[in-house]
Design a protein around this motif. Structure first.
Motif: not given
Length: 365
Positions: A225-236, A247-262
């Motif tokens: 995914v990091r090589r592709a540059g984004s989740i949406s690009a990697a999915i394709e 499904a979130c990408e396909k339906q354009q449902v927003p998602y928030v991914l919050a980082g953590s120390i681990r």
């Protein structure tokens, strides 16, 4: 649905305690991000301030551990770190009108209803509690708010570790039962791992059999995914065609991914700044009418502290915000309640079983 959304009862402002209440006091913020020493800290209950002449104003939303900023007749709930120098902050530490502040905890309780017995068994939900009625009410709430509300899911990675629960969440997203998804790096990583390798942390998501070198799979998907540059690009590029994030990408449902120390990686979309994560999550907290928090203690408590127990609708009516926490143990539910989200309703079960049960009862709706 009217039976499930209880009517809201405003406080009786004709009582002697409230008719004699003083006008609320405010003090200017001395600096950006600094509030007066006697600031009033908010709860997630409906909160009113007295502006004089018997006029009480309800905060249009509330949430834990913030402050009330008064601008003329406009009342706003603001995190202390976001208060600007000179803003008028409500001060006072009492909650029953003594300082022009009233916190209303019983607005959605039926009027005149009293318990018949002072002592009774099973007054608190545990793993022994039957949840048949809770499920039936939940189905109705979700069907209603699919079209008339804002359903927010807060997910831990356990949902993606099982083939059927992962497919159930995908179905719920594709059928309009999710308006926003909040999670961490792990949920998205292992869901994408499931879409590409058919594993979760190296185990087959159906058979649970460990795969050769499977412990590399989540690291490999992160790298791709990091090589592709984004989740949406990697999915394709990887031709991933199922799963929660797909499904979130396909339906354009927003998602928030919050980082953590681990976090490993993390995925490019993960928000590393915790305060930016908080602000982004809060945008959905302000719209939420139903919250579904599954198998993630820290995210559940964090979002619970952001979510009001009520919403003021466009027509001025007040409705509750439904908050469900699903986990195998009482600990997470109790911890959430102990952090101020006492209105959260617990369904104590395995989250994979919960997801499959939920989808089986909603998929033909």
């Amino acid at each position: 649905m009217s039976d499930l959304i209880p009517p809201y009862h405003h406080p009786d402002f004709s009582t002697p305690e409230l008719t004699s209440a003083p006008v609320v006091s405010t003090e200017a913020s001395p600096a950006d991000g600094v509030v007066p020493r006697n600031f009033h800290g908010t709860s997630n209950y409906p909160e009113y301030v007295h502006l004089g002449g018997g006029r009480w104003v309800l905060a249009p939303e509330s949430r834990m551990d913030s402050v009330l900023v008064l601008d003329g007749d406009q009342l706003e709930v603001v995190e202390a770190r976001r208060v600007r120098k000179g803003q008028r902050v409500v001060v006072g530490r009492t909650e029953n009108g003594e300082e022009g502040i009233y916190v209303h905890t019983t607005g959605f309780e039926p009027e005149g209803q009293e318990a018949t017995d002072k002592f009774a068994f099973r007054t608190r939900g545990t793993r022994e509690t039957p949840f048949s009625r809770s499920y039936d009410e939940l189905y109705q709430v979700l069907r209603h708010d699919r079209d008339h509300g804002h359903i927010v899911w807060v997910l831990g990675p356990a949902v993606a570790f099982d083939k059927d629960s992962r497919a159930a969440m995908q179905g719920l997203i594709e059928n309009g039962y999710c308006h926003a998804l909040l999670a961490g790096n792990a949920l998205a990583t292992h869901d994408l791992e499931g879409g590409y390798f058919r594993t979760g942390l190296g185990q087959n998501i159906y058979s649970q059999e460990l795969q050769p070198l499977g412990h590399y799979n989540h690291l490999d998907i992160l790298n791709e995914v990091r090589r592709a540059g984004s989740i949406s690009a990697a999915i394709e590029q990887l031709q991933i065609r199922d799963g929660i994030i797909y499904a979130c990408e396909k339906q354009q449902v927003p998602y928030v991914l919050a980082g953590s120390i681990r976090d490993d990686g993390p995925l490019p979309e993960v928000i590393a700044d915790v305060y930016r994560s908080q602000d982004t999550m809060r945008a959905h907290a302000r719209k939420a009418t139903v919250v579904m928090a599954l198998a993630t203690q820290l995210h559940s408590i964090a979002f619970g502290n952001m979510v009001p127990s009520y919403r003021v609708e466009a027509d001025g009516s007040v409705r509750p915000v439904f908050f469900y926490i699903v986990d195998m143990t009482e600990f997470s539910a109790d911890k959430l309640a102990n952090r101020g989200s006492a209105q959260a309703q617990a369904i104590l079960t395995n989250v994979q079983d919960f997801m499959v049960n939920l989808w089986n009862n909603l998929k033909d709706s």
